[in-house]
Motif scaffolding. Sequence first.
Motif, short mmCIF file in Angstrom:
data_model
loop_
_atom_site.label_atom_id
_atom_site.label_comp_id
_atom_site.label_asym_id
_atom_site.label_seq_id
_atom_site.Cartn_x
_atom_site.Cartn_y
_atom_site.Cartn_z
N LEU A 1 0.82 -1.21 0.00
CA LEU A 1 0.00 0.00 0.00
C LEU A 1 0.86 1.27 0.00
O LEU A 1 0.51 2.26 -0.63
N MET A 2 1.97 1.21 0.71
CA MET A 2 2.79 2.39 0.86
C MET A 2 3.77 2.61 -0.29
O MET A 2 4.24 3.73 -0.50
N ARG A 3 4.09 1.55 -1.02
CA ARG A 3 5.19 1.61 -1.98
C ARG A 3 5.07 2.73 -3.02
O ARG A 3 6.05 3.44 -3.26
N PRO A 4 3.90 2.92 -3.66
CA PRO A 4 3.85 3.98 -4.70
C PRO A 4 4.20 5.36 -4.16
O PRO A 4 5.02 6.07 -4.74
N MET A 5 3.60 5.73 -3.02
CA MET A 5 3.90 7.05 -2.45
C MET A 5 5.31 7.11 -1.88
O MET A 5 5.99 8.14 -1.98
N MET A 6 5.77 6.00 -1.28
CA MET A 6 7.13 5.96 -0.77
C MET A 6 8.12 6.21 -1.89
O MET A 6 9.08 6.99 -1.74
N ASN A 7 7.94 5.53 -3.01
CA ASN A 7 8.86 5.69 -4.14
C ASN A 7 8.86 7.13 -4.66
O ASN A 7 9.90 7.68 -5.00
N PHE A 8 7.68 7.73 -4.69
CA PHE A 8 7.58 9.11 -5.19
C PHE A 8 8.30 10.08 -4.26
O PHE A 8 9.13 10.89 -4.70
N MET B 1 13.36 13.21 -2.40
CA MET B 1 14.35 13.43 -1.35
C MET B 1 15.75 13.06 -1.82
O MET B 1 16.72 13.78 -1.57
N VAL B 2 15.85 11.92 -2.50
CA VAL B 2 17.16 11.48 -2.98
C VAL B 2 17.71 12.45 -4.01
O VAL B 2 18.90 12.76 -4.03
N SER B 3 16.84 12.96 -4.86
CA SER B 3 17.27 13.95 -5.84
C SER B 3 17.83 15.19 -5.15
O SER B 3 18.86 15.74 -5.56
N ALA B 4 17.15 15.62 -4.07
CA ALA B 4 17.62 16.80 -3.32
C ALA B 4 18.95 16.53 -2.62
O ALA B 4 19.73 17.46 -2.39
N SER B 5 19.21 15.27 -2.28
CA SER B 5 20.44 14.94 -1.55
C SER B 5 21.68 14.94 -2.44
O SER B 5 22.81 14.96 -1.94
N GLY B 6 21.48 14.87 -3.76
CA GLY B 6 22.61 14.80 -4.67
C GLY B 6 23.12 13.39 -4.88
O GLY B 6 24.10 13.18 -5.61
N LEU B 7 22.48 12.40 -4.23
CA LEU B 7 22.87 11.01 -4.41
C LEU B 7 22.16 10.40 -5.61
O LEU B 7 21.06 10.82 -5.96
N GLN C 1 20.47 3.45 -2.19
CA GLN C 1 20.05 2.11 -1.78
C GLN C 1 21.21 1.34 -1.17
O GLN C 1 21.04 0.61 -0.19
N ARG C 2 22.40 1.48 -1.74
CA ARG C 2 23.56 0.79 -1.18
C ARG C 2 23.90 1.29 0.21
O ARG C 2 24.30 0.52 1.09
N LEU C 3 23.75 2.59 0.44
CA LEU C 3 23.98 3.15 1.77
C LEU C 3 22.94 2.64 2.75
O LEU C 3 23.26 2.32 3.91
N LEU C 4 21.69 2.55 2.31
CA LEU C 4 20.65 2.00 3.17
C LEU C 4 20.95 0.55 3.53
O LEU C 4 20.76 0.13 4.68
N ASP C 5 21.38 -0.22 2.53
CA ASP C 5 21.72 -1.63 2.78
C ASP C 5 22.83 -1.72 3.83
O ASP C 5 22.80 -2.60 4.71
#
Length: 237
Positions: free
Chosen positions: A205-212, A217-223, A229-233
């Motif tokens: 249920l959460m995945r579509p909004m989470m991905n968006f 956020m990731v775009s704003a981080s410059g990553l 994803q590798r850092l999260l892992d």
Amino acid sequence: MLQTVFMQDLTLVQQVSAWLLPVLLAITVHEVAHGWVARMFGDHTAEMMGRLSLNPLRHVDPIGTIVVPGLMLLMPGGFVFGWAKPVPVDWRNLRRPKQDMVWVAAAGPAVNLVMGLGWALVARLALGLPADSGMALPLLLMGVAGILINTVLAVLNMLPLPPLDGGRVLTGLLPTRYAIPFSRIEPYGFWILIFLLMTGSLGWLMRPMMNFVLGLMVSASGLRVWDFQRLLDALMS
């Protein structure tokens, strides 16, 4: 610097240190936001009980803030969430209880989105520091952790299920003849949430909004997405 991170295994101390501040802030500021907006609309209950404070000790729930997130972080690929002691809001003190509760409920997820963006900027700052700087790695890891935990809390809490914030927002927006029966779901909401979590439906249920939201956020981080994803892992392995 990223290659340096990817070539080493993070210690448990590094992992816990990276998550501690982002988790505490995400959960406690979320609750303070509810009380602060409630005060704006006439309810001073949280203020009188000393809950309009950024001191985490005033908001920490031993189980929801420490034990549950800690256990989930230790589970490979675990879904991370938690909660603080709810800030008390007496809807009878609000000037327009039904309408004002919409804003009170929405304040928590909204502030999580703002904090997520703030952690994205912290990660961007870390990427600009020298690789051998003692602050670069801790800031980068906290930025990544902050992006994730705030995104999870914002998206999770906006699900239209009482007693989650999204359920209370929907209750305030529905006509009274629909809002009253819908609000009666609240005593069962926690158990419905647990069922969804255990069956894997919650992630679906959460995945579509989470991905968006994570994409922004990731775009704003410059990553790059795969580096994030590798850092999260690394943080959750």
